[in-house]
Design a protein around this motif. Structure first.
Motif, short mmCIF file in Angstrom:
data_model
loop_
_atom_site.label_atom_id
_atom_site.label_comp_id
_atom_site.label_asym_id
_atom_site.label_seq_id
_atom_site.Cartn_x
_atom_site.Cartn_y
_atom_site.Cartn_z
N PRO A 7 -51.07 8.71 -29.40
CA PRO A 7 -49.80 8.80 -30.14
C PRO A 7 -48.99 7.52 -30.15
O PRO A 7 -48.27 7.24 -31.12
N ARG A 8 -49.08 6.71 -29.09
CA ARG A 8 -48.27 5.48 -29.02
C ARG A 8 -48.99 4.25 -29.57
O ARG A 8 -48.50 3.13 -29.44
N LEU A 9 -50.12 4.46 -30.20
CA LEU A 9 -50.80 3.38 -30.92
C LEU A 9 -50.46 3.50 -32.40
O LEU A 9 -50.80 4.49 -33.05
N VAL A 10 -49.76 2.52 -32.91
CA VAL A 10 -49.34 2.50 -34.31
C VAL A 10 -50.02 1.31 -34.99
O VAL A 10 -49.91 0.17 -34.51
N HIS A 81 -60.88 -5.86 -27.62
CA HIS A 81 -59.46 -5.62 -27.87
C HIS A 81 -59.01 -4.29 -27.25
O HIS A 81 -57.98 -4.21 -26.56
N VAL A 82 -59.81 -3.26 -27.47
CA VAL A 82 -59.46 -1.93 -26.95
C VAL A 82 -59.48 -1.93 -25.42
O VAL A 82 -58.54 -1.45 -24.77
N SER A 83 -60.54 -2.48 -24.84
CA SER A 83 -60.70 -2.40 -23.38
C SER A 83 -59.73 -3.30 -22.62
O SER A 83 -59.27 -2.95 -21.53
N GLU A 84 -59.41 -4.47 -23.19
CA GLU A 84 -58.62 -5.45 -22.45
C GLU A 84 -57.13 -5.45 -22.80
O GLU A 84 -56.31 -5.90 -21.99
N THR A 85 -56.78 -4.99 -23.98
CA THR A 85 -55.38 -5.05 -24.41
C THR A 85 -54.79 -3.68 -24.69
O THR A 85 -53.76 -3.30 -24.13
N ILE A 86 -55.43 -2.92 -25.56
CA ILE A 86 -54.82 -1.68 -26.04
C ILE A 86 -54.77 -0.60 -24.96
O ILE A 86 -53.69 -0.05 -24.66
N LEU A 87 -55.91 -0.27 -24.38
CA LEU A 87 -55.92 0.83 -23.40
C LEU A 87 -55.07 0.52 -22.17
O LEU A 87 -54.32 1.41 -21.71
N PRO A 88 -55.13 -0.69 -21.60
CA PRO A 88 -54.24 -0.95 -20.45
C PRO A 88 -52.76 -0.77 -20.79
O PRO A 88 -51.99 -0.25 -19.98
N ALA A 89 -52.36 -1.20 -22.00
CA ALA A 89 -50.96 -1.04 -22.39
C ALA A 89 -50.59 0.43 -22.55
O ALA A 89 -49.54 0.88 -22.08
N LEU A 90 -51.46 1.21 -23.18
CA LEU A 90 -51.17 2.63 -23.37
C LEU A 90 -51.11 3.36 -22.03
O LEU A 90 -50.27 4.24 -21.83
N ARG A 91 -51.97 2.97 -21.10
CA ARG A 91 -52.01 3.66 -19.80
C ARG A 91 -50.74 3.43 -18.99
O ARG A 91 -50.38 4.27 -18.16
N ARG A 92 -50.09 2.31 -19.21
CA ARG A 92 -48.84 2.07 -18.47
C ARG A 92 -47.61 2.54 -19.25
O ARG A 92 -46.48 2.30 -18.85
N VAL A 128 -65.30 2.17 -30.05
CA VAL A 128 -63.83 2.19 -30.04
C VAL A 128 -63.32 3.41 -29.27
O VAL A 128 -62.57 3.27 -28.31
N GLY A 129 -63.68 4.58 -29.71
CA GLY A 129 -63.37 5.80 -28.97
C GLY A 129 -61.97 6.35 -29.12
O GLY A 129 -61.67 7.42 -28.62
N ILE A 130 -61.08 5.60 -29.78
CA ILE A 130 -59.69 6.05 -29.94
C ILE A 130 -59.27 5.91 -31.40
O ILE A 130 -59.85 5.14 -32.17
N SER A 131 -58.22 6.66 -31.75
CA SER A 131 -57.64 6.54 -33.09
C SER A 131 -56.12 6.46 -32.94
O SER A 131 -55.55 6.95 -31.97
#
Length: 215
Positions: A7-10, A81-92, A128-131
């Motif tokens: 939800p917080r990925l725009v 991008h997903v593993s190093e930037t996006i997912l860590p940001a979303l997790r915090r 990718v695994g996420i949307s």
């Protein structure tokens, strides 16, 4: 394996000259003003390694990659991008605003280049695994968008494609939006940039309000 909605990925999508950078800045400022942590990023790119892949993809000084090579390089950069930037940001708990994401591959490597959409979907699931929770499609007529983009200076490899290529990109994006109306919001990006940014911020706020009601 199904995609996990974040939800917080725009994400911001659209053809060349749609004004994504300006809109992304407006969304960032709106989130910061409400006290949120925000990570702004882009594709291809978003990490040092992925930015190097971006250079390979857009550079006009070497031989053009085959459509298959282009697609795989895009997803290699996206995986990083997903593993190093996006997912860590979303997790915090941060919000992530990305200038392009996987929908761009469906539009550019799929609709415009004629790539296998089923293969793209398989890469999306496995790599990718996420949307995104929300995708804003900045839709602008090709003639207007290219006039804006080419007015910025030297065109990169993709910006140098023929107008017909970008017509297919636009059609590809609109097809994606029609298939997923719950995620996409289409904004007329031929309007003045202030109006486009204001509508984008309003759509983001409506998305946040809906999350609070559901959560």
């Amino acid at each position: 394996m199904s995609l996990q909605r974040q939800p917080r990925l725009v994400t911001l999508e659209g053809g060349e000259g749609a004004g994504k950078s300006t809109v992304l800045a407006a969304l960032r400022d709106a989130l910061l003003a409400s006290g949120c942590e925000v990570v702004c990023t882009r594709e291809p790119g978003g990490t040092p390694l992925a930015e190097q892949i971006r250079g390979l993809l857009l550079d006009t000084r070497h031989e053009p990659p085959s459509p298959e090579t282009e697609l795989l390089l895009m997803f290699a950069a996206r995986a990083q991008h997903v593993s190093e930037t996006i997912l860590p940001a979303l997790r915090r708990g941060a919000w992530v605003l990305s200038d392009r994401f996987t929908d761009a591959s469906y539009a550019y490597q799929g609709a415009a280049r004629g790539g296998d959409v089923d293969f793209i979907a398989e890469l999306e699931r496995r790599v990718v695994g996420i949307s995104p929770g929300l995708t804003l499609l900045l839709d602008v007529p090709v003639e207007i968008g290219l006039q804006r983009a080419r007015g910025r200076g030297d065109a990169d490899r993709i910006e140098s494609e023929a107008d017909e290529f970008f017509e297919r990109v636009r059609t590809g994006y609109r097809t994606r939006a029609e298939a997923e109306p719950q995620r996409f919001r289409i904004i007329d990006a031929s309007q003045p940039v202030e109006a486009v940014a204001a509508q984008a911020v309003a759509q983001l706020q409506a998305h946040r309000d809906a999350l609070q009601v559901s959560g």
